[in-house]
Design a protein around this motif. Sequence first.
Motif, PDB file in Angstrom:
ATOM      1  N   GLU A  10       0.829  -1.206   0.000  1.00  0.00           N
ATOM      2  CA  GLU A  10       0.000   0.000   0.000  1.00  0.00           C
ATOM      3  C   GLU A  10       0.865   1.257   0.000  1.00  0.00           C
ATOM      4  N   HIS A  64      -5.859  -0.912  -2.439  1.00  0.00           N
ATOM      5  CA  HIS A  64      -6.844   0.053  -1.959  1.00  0.00           C
ATOM      6  C   HIS A  64      -6.387   1.485  -2.250  1.00  0.00           C
ATOM      7  N   ASN A  66      -6.424   4.022  -0.658  1.00  0.00           N
ATOM      8  CA  ASN A  66      -7.423   5.036  -0.314  1.00  0.00           C
ATOM      9  C   ASN A  66      -8.151   4.582   0.961  1.00  0.00           C
ATOM     10  N   VAL A  69     -11.774   3.589   0.460  1.00  0.00           N
ATOM     11  CA  VAL A  69     -11.959   2.263  -0.131  1.00  0.00           C
ATOM     12  C   VAL A  69     -11.766   1.193   0.945  1.00  0.00           C
ATOM     13  N   THR A  70     -10.729   1.343   1.753  1.00  0.00           N
ATOM     14  CA  THR A  70     -10.474   0.384   2.827  1.00  0.00           C
ATOM     15  C   THR A  70     -11.657   0.315   3.787  1.00  0.00           C
ATOM     16  N   LEU A  73     -14.637  -1.459   2.112  1.00  0.00           N
ATOM     17  CA  LEU A  73     -14.443  -2.903   2.021  1.00  0.00           C
ATOM     18  C   LEU A  73     -14.603  -3.571   3.383  1.00  0.00           C
ATOM     19  N   TYR A  87      -3.552  -0.897   6.483  1.00  0.00           N
ATOM     20  CA  TYR A  87      -3.790  -0.312   5.160  1.00  0.00           C
ATOM     21  C   TYR A  87      -3.645   1.208   5.206  1.00  0.00           C
ATOM     22  N   GLN A  91      -0.974   3.746   3.370  1.00  0.00           N
ATOM     23  CA  GLN A  91      -1.475   4.761   2.438  1.00  0.00           C
ATOM     24  C   GLN A  91      -1.002   6.160   2.823  1.00  0.00           C
ATOM     25  N   VAL A 147     -16.520   4.110  -4.740  1.00  0.00           N
ATOM     26  CA  VAL A 147     -16.573   2.904  -3.910  1.00  0.00           C
ATOM     27  C   VAL A 147     -17.768   2.030  -4.307  1.00  0.00           C
ATOM     28  N   ASN A 198     -10.310  10.792  -1.603  1.00  0.00           N
ATOM     29  CA  ASN A 198      -9.300   9.937  -0.986  1.00  0.00           C
ATOM     30  C   ASN A 198      -8.629  10.724   0.129  1.00  0.00           C
TER      31      ASN A 198
END
Length: 251
Positions: A10, A64, A66, A69-70, A73, A87, A91, A147, A198
């Motif tokens: 990541e 991801h 982002n 997004v993480t 999910l 994550y 990032q 997303v 993001n």
Amino acid sequence: MSVGAIFVWELLGTAVLILLGNGVVANHVLRKNNGHNGGVVMITLGWAFAVFTGASIAAPSGAHLNPAVTLGLAIADKIEWGDVPIYIAGQMIGAILGAVLCWATYKLQFDDHPNRDETLGIFSTAPQIPNKTWNLVTEIIGTFVLVAWILLSPVYANASGEGGTPNFGNSALGYAGVAFVVLVIGQSLGGPTGYAINPARDLGPRIAYAFLLPIKNKANPNWGYSWVPVVGPLVGGALAALLFLAVHNLT
């Protein structure tokens, strides 16, 4: 996958995303560049392919890149909640590193650029009409689209069993499909706020600009606005995940 591997992939993918994304804006903004005044089409295309490049590199971790997004999910039960901080840490650090690399690439142009108020915009977003409520709404909607596409787009399936004819959904395009979505978000919804969509993309480079980069005559980092491109995308990602859960509960 180990938490260390998630962190590294990541970090690498997000660093490349920000290097190329901030880089295309620097190419447009800073004078004495071949891309000076390249315009919004150049910027949105550059960001879209920056997503494709960074995501392709970070494929082992799921790419991801982002936190929104993480989060989406995780809410959709597609990753473990315990992995979420790993994550996001990768990032954020990757985003800071990417911003530093962008500055290093354009160091001479930054030294030469006379307008201090334009340099922050290379790294972070800002609204064309400041109104935090509606700026937040814009970021929520843009991230929701991103997303929701990731979660709802049909995946590769083989309806006829092994050896049968495969059915391909849009997500068969892989990271190119995500790039197309980011491109249309930028060109359709990006005008009001610069489409952060993001939190790491905005906050990481903003931190680098404020504390790490030796740019002459820096602009104010605009911390008063900085929460909008963090909270808005997180809310948008969460809402997209809730929609995903609601739709799948109907089937």
